[in-house]
Design a protein around this motif. Structure first.
Motif, PDB file in Angstrom:
ATOM      1  N   LEU A 137      25.229  14.901  16.714  1.00 19.79           N
ATOM      2  CA  LEU A 137      23.902  15.047  17.328  1.00 19.79           C
ATOM      3  C   LEU A 137      23.591  13.946  18.346  1.00 19.79           C
ATOM      4  O   LEU A 137      22.957  14.205  19.375  1.00 19.79           O
ATOM      5  CB  LEU A 137      22.819  15.068  16.242  1.00 19.79           C
ATOM      6  CG  LEU A 137      22.538  16.430  15.619  1.00 19.79           C
ATOM      7  CD1 LEU A 137      21.512  16.311  14.505  1.00 19.79           C
ATOM      8  CD2 LEU A 137      22.039  17.403  16.683  1.00 19.79           C
ATOM      9  N   ARG A 138      24.006  12.731  18.071  1.00 14.27           N
ATOM     10  CA  ARG A 138      23.727  11.644  19.012  1.00 14.27           C
ATOM     11  C   ARG A 138      24.339  11.951  20.375  1.00 14.27           C
ATOM     12  O   ARG A 138      23.674  11.824  21.411  1.00 14.27           O
ATOM     13  CB  ARG A 138      24.273  10.323  18.469  1.00 14.27           C
ATOM     14  CG  ARG A 138      24.052   9.138  19.400  1.00 14.27           C
ATOM     15  CD  ARG A 138      24.568   7.838  18.777  1.00 14.27           C
ATOM     16  NE  ARG A 138      24.399   6.730  19.695  1.00 14.27           N
ATOM     17  CZ  ARG A 138      25.260   6.419  20.655  1.00 14.27           C
ATOM     18  NH1 ARG A 138      26.383   7.139  20.799  1.00 14.27           N
ATOM     19  NH2 ARG A 138      25.031   5.399  21.471  1.00 14.27           N
ATOM     20  N   ARG A 139      25.597  12.366  20.388  1.00 12.32           N
ATOM     21  CA  ARG A 139      26.267  12.701  21.650  1.00 12.32           C
ATOM     22  C   ARG A 139      25.596  13.900  22.324  1.00 12.32           C
ATOM     23  O   ARG A 139      25.435  13.941  23.561  1.00 12.32           O
ATOM     24  CB  ARG A 139      27.736  13.015  21.364  1.00 12.32           C
ATOM     25  CG  ARG A 139      28.586  13.311  22.584  1.00 12.32           C
ATOM     26  CD  ARG A 139      28.857  12.067  23.396  1.00 12.32           C
ATOM     27  NE  ARG A 139      28.068  12.037  24.627  1.00 12.32           N
ATOM     28  CZ  ARG A 139      27.980  10.972  25.413  1.00 12.32           C
ATOM     29  NH1 ARG A 139      28.586   9.846  25.072  1.00 12.32           N
ATOM     30  NH2 ARG A 139      27.272  11.016  26.519  1.00 12.32           N
ATOM     31  N   ALA A 140      25.166  14.864  21.518  1.00  9.68           N
ATOM     32  CA  ALA A 140      24.517  16.058  22.061  1.00  9.68           C
ATOM     33  C   ALA A 140      23.207  15.706  22.751  1.00  9.68           C
ATOM     34  O   ALA A 140      22.873  16.259  23.812  1.00  9.68           O
ATOM     35  CB  ALA A 140      24.266  17.064  20.937  1.00  9.68           C
ATOM     36  N   VAL A 141      22.449  14.788  22.158  1.00  9.61           N
ATOM     37  CA  VAL A 141      21.173  14.367  22.743  1.00  9.61           C
ATOM     38  C   VAL A 141      21.407  13.606  24.045  1.00  9.61           C
ATOM     39  O   VAL A 141      20.697  13.813  25.038  1.00  9.61           O
ATOM     40  CB  VAL A 141      20.381  13.504  21.736  1.00  9.61           C
ATOM     41  CG1 VAL A 141      19.216  12.795  22.417  1.00  9.61           C
ATOM     42  CG2 VAL A 141      19.871  14.374  20.597  1.00  9.61           C
ATOM     43  N   ILE A 142      22.395  12.723  24.070  1.00  8.14           N
ATOM     44  CA  ILE A 142      22.716  11.977  25.293  1.00  8.14           C
ATOM     45  C   ILE A 142      23.087  12.941  26.416  1.00  8.14           C
ATOM     46  O   ILE A 142      22.628  12.803  27.563  1.00  8.14           O
ATOM     47  CB  ILE A 142      23.868  10.982  25.028  1.00  8.14           C
ATOM     48  CG1 ILE A 142      23.401   9.874  24.075  1.00  8.14           C
ATOM     49  CG2 ILE A 142      24.369  10.374  26.339  1.00  8.14           C
ATOM     50  CD1 ILE A 142      24.518   8.939  23.627  1.00  8.14           C
ATOM     51  N   ASP A 143      23.915  13.953  26.107  1.00 10.60           N
ATOM     52  CA  ASP A 143      24.317  14.948  27.117  1.00 10.60           C
ATOM     53  C   ASP A 143      23.108  15.740  27.610  1.00 10.60           C
ATOM     54  O   ASP A 143      22.990  16.024  28.810  1.00 10.60           O
ATOM     55  CB  ASP A 143      25.360  15.903  26.534  1.00 10.60           C
ATOM     56  CG  ASP A 143      26.689  15.213  26.259  1.00 10.60           C
ATOM     57  OD1 ASP A 143      26.916  14.122  26.818  1.00 10.60           O
ATOM     58  OD2 ASP A 143      27.483  15.762  25.464  1.00 10.60           O
ATOM     59  N   LEU A 144      22.205  16.094  26.702  1.00 10.73           N
ATOM     60  CA  LEU A 144      21.026  16.868  27.081  1.00 10.73           C
ATOM     61  C   LEU A 144      20.132  16.065  28.020  1.00 10.73           C
ATOM     62  O   LEU A 144      19.672  16.582  29.051  1.00 10.73           O
ATOM     63  CB  LEU A 144      20.249  17.282  25.833  1.00 10.73           C
ATOM     64  CG  LEU A 144      18.910  17.992  26.090  1.00 10.73           C
ATOM     65  CD1 LEU A 144      19.139  19.293  26.856  1.00 10.73           C
ATOM     66  CD2 LEU A 144      18.176  18.257  24.780  1.00 10.73           C
ATOM     67  N   PHE A 145      19.864  14.822  27.676  1.00 13.92           N
ATOM     68  CA  PHE A 145      19.015  13.983  28.519  1.00 13.92           C
ATOM     69  C   PHE A 145      19.612  13.841  29.924  1.00 13.92           C
ATOM     70  O   PHE A 145      18.890  13.834  30.925  1.00 13.92           O
ATOM     71  CB  PHE A 145      18.824  12.602  27.892  1.00 13.92           C
ATOM     72  CG  PHE A 145      17.966  12.609  26.651  1.00 13.92           C
ATOM     73  CD1 PHE A 145      17.228  13.729  26.287  1.00 13.92           C
ATOM     74  CD2 PHE A 145      17.893  11.481  25.832  1.00 13.92           C
ATOM     75  CE1 PHE A 145      16.442  13.737  25.150  1.00 13.92           C
ATOM     76  CE2 PHE A 145      17.105  11.477  24.694  1.00 13.92           C
ATOM     77  CZ  PHE A 145      16.378  12.601  24.347  1.00 13.92           C
ATOM     78  N   HIS A 146      20.947  13.731  29.988  1.00 20.74           N
ATOM     79  CA  HIS A 146      21.605  13.606  31.292  1.00 20.74           C
ATOM     80  C   HIS A 146      21.421  14.877  32.120  1.00 20.74           C
ATOM     81  O   HIS A 146      21.123  14.810  33.326  1.00 20.74           O
ATOM     82  CB  HIS A 146      23.094  13.310  31.086  1.00 20.74           C
ATOM     83  CG  HIS A 146      23.877  13.292  32.372  1.00 20.74           C
ATOM     84  ND1 HIS A 146      23.793  12.268  33.290  1.00 20.74           N
ATOM     85  CD2 HIS A 146      24.758  14.204  32.895  1.00 20.74           C
ATOM     86  CE1 HIS A 146      24.571  12.529  34.319  1.00 20.74           C
ATOM     87  NE2 HIS A 146      25.173  13.699  34.103  1.00 20.74           N
ATOM     88  N   ILE A 147      21.579  16.022  31.497  1.00 20.57           N
ATOM     89  CA  ILE A 147      21.439  17.296  32.207  1.00 20.57           C
ATOM     90  C   ILE A 147      19.997  17.501  32.678  1.00 20.57           C
ATOM     91  O   ILE A 147      19.746  17.958  33.801  1.00 20.57           O
ATOM     92  CB  ILE A 147      21.881  18.472  31.305  1.00 20.57           C
ATOM     93  CG1 ILE A 147      23.404  18.496  31.211  1.00 20.57           C
ATOM     94  CG2 ILE A 147      21.363  19.809  31.823  1.00 20.57           C
ATOM     95  CD1 ILE A 147      24.106  18.741  32.542  1.00 20.57           C
ATOM     96  N   LEU A 148      19.021  17.145  31.832  1.00 18.80           N
ATOM     97  CA  LEU A 148      17.614  17.317  32.206  1.00 18.80           C
ATOM     98  C   LEU A 148      17.235  16.460  33.407  1.00 18.80           C
ATOM     99  O   LEU A 148      16.256  16.756  34.102  1.00 18.80           O
ATOM    100  CB  LEU A 148      16.710  16.968  31.017  1.00 18.80           C
ATOM    101  CG  LEU A 148      16.769  17.928  29.827  1.00 18.80           C
ATOM    102  CD1 LEU A 148      15.945  17.382  28.664  1.00 18.80           C
ATOM    103  CD2 LEU A 148      16.261  19.310  30.217  1.00 18.80           C
TER     104      LEU A 148
END
Length: 663
Positions: A108-119
């Motif tokens: 989940l930590r990696r998933a959140v970092i990727d999401l914030f980058h895409i947003l």
């Protein structure tokens, strides 16, 4: 339901479950809508608190500055994402939830970092193959606005507890689209503010009280103007007037120089947008709006809202609250213009800056030639409780008035605003402690503003209890004062409780009377009368004062302290009907309490409080009690206090102390 121009407002059956409260006018006159928003916003704040506590445990050093700031930013981003998925901003409902649900706890930590980058990445700058590798992530839109820009924030690892809390309680089981951004912004800030968290209360300003400021300042006149336009029977003339009125709304700009979480700015934006929606209803009369793809019927923008706030986190919360307000009001506009309006990417940004409002040049935040109104609820701090920094702030704010030491901290905003308003028709209104219209303050502040800054009070609320909905919050007795420098009106509005009085003039005491300034005196007017004494002012930082519970706890552990405790009744206790006690050590030999840790700890803190005071008389009080800090000789005393008092005076105090001690 009737709209402002007499047309009925429609409620769709599919929305009845959420909007049933709009029918409450059939059975009562209260605002059920506002009550519902308040309940949802407080519940949202409680969820944020749970997330905050759960994530805080995961940081390697949760007390470090970077961890605290990162945790605050993380919570703001999660709130925006959960609001965006419920409000349909991201796309389909539950989009944020579904994305996170596809990962295990460790991922989940990696998933959140990727999401914030895409947003934070525009579509044209994204990996063109992301839609094949990760179509769920690729579907998220570009947000803009800087909310997801900082990739240097520290994101800790998730736990199973956090995953369940975030996916179920915070996302799946809660509808964030119903929150009030006005209330939630303040609740959110207080939830994540260490001081208010310790006090156990959520702090936010009652919306009704916000309207006591903004309604007489500008909203009442705008609503009256709109109503008069609606009464015009000639269609062409009415439509022309409505378009001109919409442009007038667009031209208005607002500054809150102590904006906190932005509740005054947010509620003002919502009020103006509701008025603009009424204008659009009257203009369109249910017809479809046609235009090119760049056309937007919404003209009122959060870009015309400015704020100054010293706390960096509050700045972020204020901007986010305004974005949420913008989204909610856009949904209302869509039902009027019968067209879809794109909220993302964010195209506007409020001009809220981080800084000390009494130091910075407001003209660098918004040009005085552009500004329409100044408003807000600056901090109240009595002169005896000000820190050294706050005292320096007032020196800067009152650069042209030397005798300002007795004024409340809030007065700095009055003088700063008056300086900024010179030569302009800017209107202003502040909430203030009622001390500024009592005693010495009137002769110092208002005489100076009236005579030197051409200030004139246009409307005012006399003393009333300010409700901010905080748990266990003491009643704060406030006034609201609306003023200008070159914008005069014949009829002044003076509110006294529920009664409105139309008067010709309002003086510094908030009376319909001529300007009279009672100056302080050091001698009696009539010879032979006794001098007025200050009484038993503790000047203790609160450490000599005991609550009923603290008194009971002390007596339980140390029954011998009964003769050292007396009931304490000051203005706070009398006004708020509070039962409190105090340590009363007059006539008690030091040896009787020297071995009682609770008392000695409190006395040490009193000494520290007096030592750090900016007032010389308070420091002298510390010298009188310095034997509690075990100064073993005169030289020790001189070394410690020579920066406060001359040696000769310290020596006289030493003799006094020795006499008291050996007695």
């Amino acid at each position: 339901m009737e709209r402002p121009c007499g047309e009925p407002e429609k409620i769709l059956l599919e929305n009845l479950e959420k909007e049933y409260y709009r029918l409450q006018f059939l059975v009562d006159s209260g605002s059920e809508h506002l009550k519902r928003e308040m309940e949802v916003s407080i519940a949202a704040g409680e969820i944020v608190g749970l997330l905050y506590d759960a994530f805080a445990k995961q940081y390697a050093d949760s007390n470090s500055e970077k961890a605290l700031k990162s945790l605050n930013v993380l919570c703001v981003r999660f709130v925006f994402c959960m609001y965006a998925e419920d409000a349909g901003i991201f796309g389909h409902h539950g989009m944020f939830h579904d994305y996170l649900a596809g990962f295990g706890t460790r991922q989940l930590r990696r998933a959140v970092i990727d999401l914030f980058h895409i947003l934070d990445t525009p579509p044209e700058e994204r990996d063109p193959y992301l839609k094949y590798d990760n179509p769920v992530l690729a579907a998220f839109p570009y947000v803009n606005g800087g909310l997801f820009a900082n990739e240097d924030i520290e994101i800790p690892p998730f736990t199973e507890e956090i995953k369940v809390l975030l996916l179920n309680k915070a996302s799946k089981d809660f509808d964030w689209s119903e929150i009030s951004p006005t209330i939630f912004g303040a609740v959110f800030e207080s939830t994540l503010n260490p001081e208010t968290r310790r006090s156990g209360g959520m702090h936010y300003t009652n919306i009704e009280n916000i309207h006591k400021v903004i309604d007489p300042l500008f909203m009442d006149s705008l609503k009256a103007e709109f109503s008069s336009i609606c009464e015009i029977t000639v269609l062409r003339t009415r439509r022309r007037k409505l378009r001109n009125f919409q442009q007038k709304l667009v031209s208005l700009s607002f500054l809150d120089p102590a904006c906190g979480s932005g509740n005054f700015l947010t509620e003002t934006y919502i009020s103006l947008r509701r008025l603009e929606n009424d204008v659009l209803r009257e203009l369109l009369q249910g017809q479809v709006t046609l235009g090119d793809e760049n056309y937007s019927p919404i003209q009122v923008s959060i870009s015309n809202f400015y704020g100054i706030e010293i706390n960096d986190f509050a700045v972020t919360v204020a901007k986010t609250a305004l974005w949420i307000a913008e989204s909610q009001m856009m949904k209302g506009t869509e039902t009027i213009v019968l067209m879809h309006l794109d909220f993302l990417p964010l195209k506007t940004n409020a001009g809220i800056v981080e800084g000390n409002a009494l130091h910075i040049d407001w003209n660098n935040v918004v040009s005085k030639d552009k500004l329409s109104y100044i408003m807000g609820n600056p901090p109240f701090v009595g002169h005896q409780w000000r820190s050294k920094t706050q005292s320096e702030d007032l020196k800067i704010a009152f650069h042209d008035l030397k005798k300002h030491g007795k004024l409340d901290y809030v007065c700095g905003w009055y003088n700063k605003a008056a300086d900024f308003m010179q030569g302009n028709n800017i209107g202003a209104a502040f909430v203030s402690t009622n001390s500024i219209i009592q005693g010495e303050s009137v002769g110092i502040l208002w005489q100076f503003l009236f005579k030197n800054k051409n200030v004139e009070i246009q409307f005012a609320y006399r003393t009333f209890v300010w409700e901010n909905e905080a748990n266990n919050q003491a009643a704060v007795h406030c006034v609201i004062i609306g003023f200008s420098c070159y914008q005069t009106q014949k009829e002044k509005l003076l509110y006294d409780g529920e009664r409105l009085n139309i008067v010709e003039h309002i003086n510094g005491y908030l009376l319909s009377a001529p300007d009279v300034f009672i100056q302080s005196r050091g001698k009696q007017l009539t010879a032979g009368l006794p001098k007025i004494s200050k009484g038993s002012q503790p000047t203790d930082g609160g450490y000599l004062i005991l609550s009923a519970e603290e008194k009971d706890e002390m007596l339980l552990k140390y029954p011998e302290t009964k003769k050292m405790i007396k009931q304490y009744v000051g203005s706070y206790e009398l006004i708020n009907n509070k039962l409190r006690y105090c340590l009363w050590l007059k006539g008690i030999a030091p040896k009787e309490y020297r071995n009682i840790p609770i008392i000695m700890e409190r006395l040490t803190k009193v000494a520290e409080c007096r030592k750090n005071s900016a007032t010389d008389s308070v420091k002298k009080m510390l010298i009188h009690q310095c034997y509690l800090r075990k100064f073993v000789n005169l030289q020790h005393l001189i070394l410690h206090y020579q920066k406060f008092l001359p040696k000769k005076e310290i020596y006289s105090h030493w003799l006094f102390i020795c006499g008291c001690y050996w007695k």
